[in-house]
Design an enzyme around this catalytic site. Structure first.
Site, PDB file in Angstrom:
ATOM      1  N   SER A 151      40.083  53.449  41.844  1.00  0.00           N
ATOM      2  CA  SER A 151      39.166  52.531  42.535  1.00  0.00           C
ATOM      3  C   SER A 151      38.860  53.113  43.910  1.00  0.00           C
ATOM      4  CB  SER A 151      39.858  51.176  42.705  1.00  0.00           C
ATOM      5  OG  SER A 151      39.152  50.374  43.636  1.00  0.00           O
ATOM      6  N   TYR A 164      47.117  45.425  44.302  1.00  0.00           N
ATOM      7  CA  TYR A 164      46.043  46.247  43.720  1.00  0.00           C
ATOM      8  C   TYR A 164      45.849  47.509  44.564  1.00  0.00           C
ATOM      9  CZ  TYR A 164      41.486  47.355  41.604  1.00  0.00           C
ATOM     10  OH  TYR A 164      40.433  47.972  40.945  1.00  0.00           O
TER      11      TYR A 164
HETATM   12  P1  NAD Z   1      37.955  44.456  32.793  1.00  0.00           P
HETATM   13  O1  NAD Z   1      38.746  43.262  33.168  1.00  0.00           O
HETATM   14  O2  NAD Z   1      36.710  44.294  32.005  1.00  0.00           O
HETATM   15  O3  NAD Z   1      38.861  45.508  32.014  1.00  0.00           O
HETATM   16  C1  NAD Z   1      40.234  45.633  32.171  1.00  0.00           C
HETATM   17  C2  NAD Z   1      40.826  45.846  30.800  1.00  0.00           C
HETATM   18  O4  NAD Z   1      42.235  46.062  30.934  1.00  0.00           O
HETATM   19  C3  NAD Z   1      40.654  44.599  29.891  1.00  0.00           C
HETATM   20  O5  NAD Z   1      40.207  45.021  28.625  1.00  0.00           O
HETATM   21  C4  NAD Z   1      42.054  44.030  29.816  1.00  0.00           C
HETATM   22  O6  NAD Z   1      42.331  43.338  28.602  1.00  0.00           O
HETATM   23  C5  NAD Z   1      42.877  45.312  29.919  1.00  0.00           C
HETATM   24  N1  NAD Z   1      44.265  45.059  30.275  1.00  0.00           N
HETATM   25  C6  NAD Z   1      44.739  44.268  31.276  1.00  0.00           C
HETATM   26  N2  NAD Z   1      46.083  44.257  31.246  1.00  0.00           N
HETATM   27  C7  NAD Z   1      46.460  45.053  30.210  1.00  0.00           C
HETATM   28  C8  NAD Z   1      47.708  45.442  29.680  1.00  0.00           C
HETATM   29  N3  NAD Z   1      48.861  44.993  30.201  1.00  0.00           N
HETATM   30  N4  NAD Z   1      47.731  46.287  28.607  1.00  0.00           N
HETATM   31  C9  NAD Z   1      46.574  46.739  28.052  1.00  0.00           C
HETATM   32  N5  NAD Z   1      45.358  46.394  28.523  1.00  0.00           N
HETATM   33  C10 NAD Z   1      45.304  45.572  29.588  1.00  0.00           C
HETATM   34  O7  NAD Z   1      37.643  45.202  34.163  1.00  0.00           O
HETATM   35  P2  NAD Z   1      36.961  46.613  34.488  1.00  0.00           P
HETATM   36  O8  NAD Z   1      36.164  46.402  35.688  1.00  0.00           O
HETATM   37  O9  NAD Z   1      36.324  47.209  33.287  1.00  0.00           O
HETATM   38  O10 NAD Z   1      38.246  47.458  34.929  1.00  0.00           O
HETATM   39  C11 NAD Z   1      38.635  48.664  34.329  1.00  0.00           C
HETATM   40  C12 NAD Z   1      39.333  49.544  35.349  1.00  0.00           C
HETATM   41  O11 NAD Z   1      38.405  49.890  36.376  1.00  0.00           O
HETATM   42  C13 NAD Z   1      40.509  48.855  36.048  1.00  0.00           C
HETATM   43  O12 NAD Z   1      41.581  49.774  36.173  1.00  0.00           O
HETATM   44  C14 NAD Z   1      39.940  48.497  37.403  1.00  0.00           C
HETATM   45  O13 NAD Z   1      40.920  48.435  38.407  1.00  0.00           O
HETATM   46  C15 NAD Z   1      38.982  49.643  37.634  1.00  0.00           C
HETATM   47  N6  NAD Z   1      37.928  49.350  38.618  1.00  0.00           N
HETATM   48  C16 NAD Z   1      36.959  48.413  38.373  1.00  0.00           C
HETATM   49  C17 NAD Z   1      36.002  48.173  39.353  1.00  0.00           C
HETATM   50  C18 NAD Z   1      34.898  47.172  39.152  1.00  0.00           C
HETATM   51  O14 NAD Z   1      34.181  46.869  40.122  1.00  0.00           O
HETATM   52  N7  NAD Z   1      34.677  46.657  37.957  1.00  0.00           N
HETATM   53  C19 NAD Z   1      36.026  48.864  40.555  1.00  0.00           C
HETATM   54  C20 NAD Z   1      37.028  49.798  40.774  1.00  0.00           C
HETATM   55  C21 NAD Z   1      37.969  50.033  39.799  1.00  0.00           C
END
Ligand code: NAD
Length: 269
Positions: A151, A164
């Site tokens: 991130s 986080y």
């Molecule tokens: P999201 O909530 O759609 O996806 C997260 C996924 O992780 C979900 O499918 C959830 O079921 C899964 N998950 C959570 N706990 C779990 C576990 N214990 N075991 C297996 N799976 C698990 O959110 P996203 O935005 O697609 O996030 C994906 C990644 O991107 C994350 O690591 C997040 O920190 C990172 N990220 C997202 C953003 C954003 O703005 N969306 C920005 C920076 C980083």
């Protein structure tokens, strides 16, 4: 992208948001994709429909796919999950550590169970998946790639999201340390640092026009990122086009890590 056709990829947390976009993009590139989901129990984030929809999107591209259940924060699940993927796809070449959660709280009021939960999923979970993947790459003396979805908060502090921020800051050193440790054994480890990206994790502001405007005005390019844009970078970093890149985090953030407050000079006039 060079070198992805026929490769076997595991995407953790692959049924929604960035993970799903990455899974689909690898399938478009001809890679076989294992999609990890945490649970289909009613209280969990993944519904059966969501998991099946994701599998169908991958199947459209004619590659082999498998769905693998597993909570990445549980060591026994991770070990079983990676063994399962290796058996069902016939090996593993690329791991995408994408699963992640965040829980807001004022830092002086943090509940330690919730604090640990975030670190256990985002950092410890990612490491356990990496450990099992690296064991497999080494045992078969084959090249391997790991991509950690970090991130912008790997380097930008995020008040009220301490666990986080710590998890993503730790991910940077995990990426760099593992990259150095295994560089001589044909294993590349890199990170992607998404900025604000439109996915379910941040529905709170995406669906609220007032909050969305507040978020977007901080982003130099004036818009949020799309999950597909993360998929494009993940396939690039995993491909042979990026064969000489290791230990890096590529920020895909519309300029968010460029100190946007310095767009206009205020400090030296
Ligand atoms: P999201 O909530 O759609 O996806 C997260 C996924 O992780 C979900 O499918 C959830 O079921 C899964 N998950 C959570 N706990 C779990 C576990 N214990 N075991 C297996 N799976 C698990 O959110 P996203 O935005 O697609 O996030 C994906 C990644 O991107 C994350 O690591 C997040 O920190 C990172 N990220 C997202 C953003 C954003 O703005 N969306 C920005 C920076 C980083």
């Amino acid at each position: 992208m060079k070198g992805l056709k026929g490769k076997n990829v595991l995407v953790t947390g692959g049924t929604s948001g960035i993970g799903q976009a990455i899974a689909v993009r690898f399938a478009q590139e001809g890679a076989n994709v294992a999609i990890n989901y945490r649970s289909m129990a009613s209280e969990a984030a993944d519904t059966e429909a969501q998991v099946q929809t994701c599998a169908q999107k991958v199947q459209q591209h004619g590659v082999r796919d498998v769905l693998v259940q597993g909570d990445v924060s549980k060591e026994e699940d991770v070990v079983r999950m990676i063994e399962d993927v290796i058996e069902r796809l016939g090996g593993l070449d690329i791991l995408i550590n994408n699963a992640g959660i965040q829980i807001p709280a004022d830092s002086h009021e943090i509940d330690m169970d919730r604090f640990d939960r975030v670190l256990n999923v985002n950092l410890r979970g990612a490491f356990m998946c990496a450990r099992e993947a690296i064991k497999h790459f080494l045992a078969h003396e084959k090249p391997g790639v790991i991509i950690n979805i970090s991130s912008v908060h790997q380097i930008i502090p995020k008040p009220r999201f301490l666990s986080y921020s710590i998890s993503k800051g730790g991910m940077q050193n995990m990426t760099r340390t593992l990259a150095l440790e295994y560089a001589g054994r044909n294993i590349r480890i890199n990170g992607i640092g998404p900025g604000a990206t439109i996915t379910p994790i941040n529905r709170a502001w995406v669906d609220d026009p007032v909050k969305a405007e507040m978020v977007l005005k901080h982003i130099p390019m004036g818009r949020a990122g799309e999950a597909d844009e993360m998929g494009a970078v993940a396939t690039f970093l995993a491909s042979d086009e990026a064969a000489y890149i290791t230990g890096q985090t590529l920020f895909v953030d519309g300029g968010l890590t460029l100190y946007p407050d310095f767009r206009t000079a205020w400090s030296s006039e």
